[in-house]
Write a protein that holds these residues in place. Structure first.
Motif, PDB file in Angstrom:
ATOM      1  N   PRO A   1      29.257  33.209  38.094  1.00  0.00           N
ATOM      2  CA  PRO A   1      28.376  33.963  37.197  1.00  0.00           C
ATOM      3  C   PRO A   1      26.943  34.080  37.695  1.00  0.00           C
ATOM      4  CG  PRO A   1      28.969  31.843  36.244  1.00  0.00           C
ATOM      5  CD  PRO A   1      29.832  32.016  37.441  1.00  0.00           C
ATOM      6  N   ASP A   2      26.523  33.163  38.584  1.00  0.00           N
ATOM      7  CA  ASP A   2      25.157  33.213  39.114  1.00  0.00           C
ATOM      8  C   ASP A   2      25.053  34.018  40.397  1.00  0.00           C
ATOM      9  OD1 ASP A   2      24.270  31.599  37.019  1.00  0.00           O
ATOM     10  OD2 ASP A   2      24.733  29.759  38.116  1.00  0.00           O
ATOM     11  N   LEU A   3      26.162  34.563  40.873  1.00  0.00           N
ATOM     12  CA  LEU A   3      26.168  35.343  42.116  1.00  0.00           C
ATOM     13  C   LEU A   3      26.220  36.824  41.767  1.00  0.00           C
ATOM     14  CD1 LEU A   3      26.313  35.347  45.200  1.00  0.00           C
ATOM     15  CD2 LEU A   3      28.809  35.211  45.015  1.00  0.00           C
ATOM     16  N   PRO A   4      25.129  37.566  41.939  1.00  0.00           N
ATOM     17  CA  PRO A   4      25.102  38.989  41.563  1.00  0.00           C
ATOM     18  C   PRO A   4      26.229  39.774  42.224  1.00  0.00           C
ATOM     19  CG  PRO A   4      22.886  38.223  42.103  1.00  0.00           C
ATOM     20  CD  PRO A   4      23.834  37.118  42.488  1.00  0.00           C
ATOM     21  N   GLY A   5      26.936  40.559  41.407  1.00  0.00           N
ATOM     22  CA  GLY A   5      27.980  41.429  41.924  1.00  0.00           C
ATOM     23  C   GLY A   5      29.333  40.777  42.123  1.00  0.00           C
ATOM     24  N   ASP A   6      29.425  39.445  41.894  1.00  0.00           N
ATOM     25  CA  ASP A   6      30.700  38.775  42.175  1.00  0.00           C
ATOM     26  C   ASP A   6      31.785  39.188  41.193  1.00  0.00           C
ATOM     27  OD1 ASP A   6      32.153  37.042  43.879  1.00  0.00           O
ATOM     28  OD2 ASP A   6      32.084  35.471  42.358  1.00  0.00           O
ATOM     29  N   LEU A   7      31.459  39.330  39.915  1.00  0.00           N
ATOM     30  CA  LEU A   7      32.446  39.802  38.948  1.00  0.00           C
ATOM     31  C   LEU A   7      32.931  41.194  39.337  1.00  0.00           C
ATOM     32  CD1 LEU A   7      34.021  39.852  36.281  1.00  0.00           C
ATOM     33  CD2 LEU A   7      31.918  40.565  35.128  1.00  0.00           C
ATOM     34  N   CYS A   8      32.015  42.067  39.667  1.00  0.00           N
ATOM     35  CA  CYS A   8      32.379  43.436  40.049  1.00  0.00           C
ATOM     36  C   CYS A   8      33.309  43.433  41.260  1.00  0.00           C
ATOM     37  CB  CYS A   8      31.107  44.226  40.349  1.00  0.00           C
ATOM     38  SG  CYS A   8      31.374  45.989  40.580  1.00  0.00           S
ATOM     39  N   GLN A   9      32.971  42.648  42.248  1.00  0.00           N
ATOM     40  CA  GLN A   9      33.784  42.600  43.470  1.00  0.00           C
ATOM     41  C   GLN A   9      35.187  42.084  43.181  1.00  0.00           C
ATOM     42  OE1 GLN A   9      34.753  39.569  45.400  1.00  0.00           O
ATOM     43  NE2 GLN A   9      35.943  40.963  46.710  1.00  0.00           N
ATOM     44  N   LYS A  10      35.295  41.052  42.345  1.00  0.00           N
ATOM     45  CA  LYS A  10      36.598  40.471  42.036  1.00  0.00           C
ATOM     46  C   LYS A  10      37.476  41.466  41.261  1.00  0.00           C
ATOM     47  CE  LYS A  10      36.170  36.035  43.430  1.00  0.00           C
ATOM     48  NZ  LYS A  10      34.823  35.960  43.938  1.00  0.00           N
ATOM     49  N   VAL A  11      36.897  42.156  40.287  1.00  0.00           N
ATOM     50  CA  VAL A  11      37.682  43.107  39.501  1.00  0.00           C
ATOM     51  C   VAL A  11      38.116  44.285  40.349  1.00  0.00           C
ATOM     52  CG1 VAL A  11      37.647  44.718  37.562  1.00  0.00           C
ATOM     53  CG2 VAL A  11      36.631  42.451  37.301  1.00  0.00           C
ATOM     54  N   LEU A  12      37.194  44.845  41.130  1.00  0.00           N
ATOM     55  CA  LEU A  12      37.522  46.028  41.933  1.00  0.00           C
ATOM     56  C   LEU A  12      38.556  45.719  43.005  1.00  0.00           C
ATOM     57  CD1 LEU A  12      34.016  47.713  42.367  1.00  0.00           C
ATOM     58  CD2 LEU A  12      35.836  48.290  40.754  1.00  0.00           C
ATOM     59  N   SER A  13      38.470  44.529  43.602  1.00  0.00           N
ATOM     60  CA  SER A  13      39.453  44.171  44.627  1.00  0.00           C
ATOM     61  C   SER A  13      40.842  44.010  44.021  1.00  0.00           C
ATOM     62  CB  SER A  13      39.041  42.887  45.351  1.00  0.00           C
ATOM     63  OG  SER A  13      39.039  41.784  44.468  1.00  0.00           O
ATOM     64  N   THR A  14      40.903  43.514  42.792  1.00  0.00           N
ATOM     65  CA  THR A  14      42.194  43.366  42.119  1.00  0.00           C
ATOM     66  C   THR A  14      42.729  44.723  41.673  1.00  0.00           C
ATOM     67  OG1 THR A  14      41.477  41.195  41.300  1.00  0.00           O
ATOM     68  CG2 THR A  14      43.402  42.164  40.268  1.00  0.00           C
ATOM     69  N   ALA A  15      41.876  45.532  41.065  1.00  0.00           N
ATOM     70  CA  ALA A  15      42.302  46.832  40.552  1.00  0.00           C
ATOM     71  C   ALA A  15      42.693  47.796  41.663  1.00  0.00           C
ATOM     72  CB  ALA A  15      41.191  47.443  39.703  1.00  0.00           C
ATOM     73  N   SER A  16      42.067  47.666  42.834  1.00  0.00           N
ATOM     74  CA  SER A  16      42.320  48.601  43.935  1.00  0.00           C
ATOM     75  C   SER A  16      43.589  48.292  44.709  1.00  0.00           C
ATOM     76  CB  SER A  16      41.133  48.596  44.896  1.00  0.00           C
ATOM     77  OG  SER A  16      41.041  47.330  45.553  1.00  0.00           O
ATOM     78  N   GLY A  17      44.180  47.140  44.463  1.00  0.00           N
ATOM     79  CA  GLY A  17      45.388  46.760  45.178  1.00  0.00           C
ATOM     80  C   GLY A  17      45.128  45.887  46.386  1.00  0.00           C
ATOM     81  N   ALA A  18      43.860  45.526  46.607  1.00  0.00           N
ATOM     82  CA  ALA A  18      43.553  44.630  47.723  1.00  0.00           C
ATOM     83  C   ALA A  18      44.223  43.274  47.507  1.00  0.00           C
ATOM     84  CB  ALA A  18      42.041  44.461  47.867  1.00  0.00           C
ATOM     85  N   LEU A  19      44.419  42.915  46.253  1.00  0.00           N
ATOM     86  CA  LEU A  19      45.198  41.734  45.890  1.00  0.00           C
ATOM     87  C   LEU A  19      46.470  42.191  45.196  1.00  0.00           C
ATOM     88  CD1 LEU A  19      42.309  39.494  44.495  1.00  0.00           C
ATOM     89  CD2 LEU A  19      43.425  39.283  46.714  1.00  0.00           C
ATOM     90  N   ASP A  20      47.540  41.433  45.348  1.00  0.00           N
ATOM     91  CA  ASP A  20      48.839  41.821  44.798  1.00  0.00           C
ATOM     92  C   ASP A  20      48.859  41.559  43.293  1.00  0.00           C
ATOM     93  OD1 ASP A  20      51.458  42.223  44.090  1.00  0.00           O
ATOM     94  OD2 ASP A  20      52.286  41.233  45.861  1.00  0.00           O
ATOM     95  N   LEU A  21      48.604  42.594  42.510  1.00  0.00           N
ATOM     96  CA  LEU A  21      48.521  42.459  41.058  1.00  0.00           C
ATOM     97  C   LEU A  21      49.848  42.014  40.457  1.00  0.00           C
ATOM     98  CD1 LEU A  21      46.616  42.804  38.660  1.00  0.00           C
ATOM     99  CD2 LEU A  21      47.322  45.188  38.512  1.00  0.00           C
ATOM    100  N   LYS A  22      50.961  42.536  40.978  1.00  0.00           N
ATOM    101  CA  LYS A  22      52.274  42.188  40.439  1.00  0.00           C
ATOM    102  C   LYS A  22      52.568  40.694  40.636  1.00  0.00           C
ATOM    103  CE  LYS A  22      57.147  43.615  40.541  1.00  0.00           C
ATOM    104  NZ  LYS A  22      57.725  42.269  40.759  1.00  0.00           N
TER     105      LYS A  22
END
Length: 381
Positions: free
Chosen positions: A317-338
């Protein structure tokens, strides 16, 4: 066993405390125990065959979306009439103060359980100067009980450090029949996205309050037009959030219950939980049971439930942009959502409510065994 449960919050309110209490009461009732609930009078006078005795409830000037009951002699009257074997005061603050006072005065064994980090909330309401006083107040109340319960190892460690006595961990649980990936419905998904079911659906469930830090999700929505946020719940911060998200892809559903809530969980893609003030975060487990990977702020209680990179992700939470990066990487398929979804469901599979409820019954028996009755008073043996 005859059990009195005194709680600051109960039906028709909905939160993790009410969920836990309802599941506990159903299990205890099914085992043949007699239960009475004492709670703020919000119009519910019976649950699952158990009487709910009300105490007049009032709005507080700083929290206008929920009613609270103040200490009352009615608590003494209800206890004397019921003559319980054990009194369980849940999250003592206002009404619970009467529960603790009269349980000790009448000589009934007493357990208190800690569920809300009120002292930490002070920072979000510009009342940080009162934190030491709040901790002193809650320690004084809890230390009048034979036994104290909490819902995460992190909180247990903090309570021990703050000299709360005889603290035990009360296990978490989830309703695995209600919350399931099988509840997914295209029509529900279509409705919660206002006709855009192809969007990646981010879900938050809980109180809409300042300490939940929900506005952090705004930067995520601003970074991608392919995301849709669904906020389930209500609270004192709703109007501020509606203003914050007014130009974003967001749906405010208000409170949802039972099957309606389960279907929204299962029809979403990713559960997002920015709060760092939780004592457990029961909604995390409900999301996992529904097959949703969880992206949560890195905190002790969240770490106890999320295996980073397996059933969800922890962001800093203290790292700017970390939440955004984690969500976008998951939503984009960079991580295996299934794969993460399957792992999330598997995490919950052995955590039905029966174990937590049976554990609580054991705590009741321990507390009763530690008290010797004397007319009008008691002593610890």
């Amino acid at each position: 066993m005859k059990i009195v449960i005194i709680t600051e919050t109960f039906l028709p309110s909905t939160d993790g405390i009410v969920t836990r209490l309802c599941e506990t009461i159903k299990w205890l009732n099914a085992q043949g125990h007699q239960i009475m609930v004492i709670a703020p009078d919000l119009g519910v006078h019976e649950f699952n065959g158990v009487p709910v005795e009300g105490v007049p409830a009032h709005l507080l000037f700083f929290y206008r979306t929920k009613r609270f009951a103040f200490p009352s002699r009615r608590v003494k009257k209800y206890m004397e009439a019921f003559q319980p074997d054990i009194v369980h005061v849940v999250n003592p603050a206002l009404l619970g103060l009467a529960g603790i006072y009269y349980a000790r005065r009448l000589g009934f064994p007493l357990i208190a359980s800690y569920h809300t980090n009120v002292a930490q909330y002070m920072d979000y309401y510009h009342l940080g100067l009162f934190k030491p006083l709040m901790w002193q107040y809650f320690r004084l109340m809890h230390n009048r009980a034979e036994m104290n319960l909490c819902t995460s190892r992190t909180v247990k460690k903090e309570l021990n450090a703050r000299k709360f006595r005889n603290v035990h961990l009360w296990s978490r649980g989830v309703d695995l029949e209600t919350f399931s990936p099988k509840k997914k419905e295209l029509e529900v998904r279509r409705r919660i996205t206002h006709g855009h079911p192809g969007q990646t659906v981010l879900l938050y469930v809980g109180r809409l309050a300042a300490e939940k830090e929900i506005e952090r999700i705004k930067e995520v929505l601003d970074a991608s037009p392919d995301l849709w946020l669904v906020l389930v719940g209500d609270g004192p911060y709703r109007s501020e959030l509606e203003n914050c998200f007014r130009r974003s892809n967001v749906t405010f559903t208000g409170f949802l219950y039972g099957e309606a809530l389960a279907k929204v969980y299962a029809s979403s893609d990713i559960f997002v939980f920015p709060s760092t003030t939780e004592t457990l975060g029961l909604v995390i487990l409900e999301a996992m049971a529904s097959g949703l990977p969880v992206i949560a702020a890195d905190s002790g209680p969240s770490r106890e439930q999320i295996e980073n990179g397996k059933n969800g992700l922890l962001y800093q939470p203290d790292l700017p942009g970390d939440l955004c990066q984690k969500v976008l990487s998951t939503a984009s398929g960079a991580l295996d959502l299934k794969t993460m979804s399957e792992a999330a469901r598997q995490t919950s599979i052995d955590l039905g409510w029966s174990h937590a409820s049976e554990q609580l019954l054991g705590f009741y028996e321990m507390a009763i065994g530690d008290v010797q009755f004397v007319p009008g008073k008691r002593r610890i043996v």
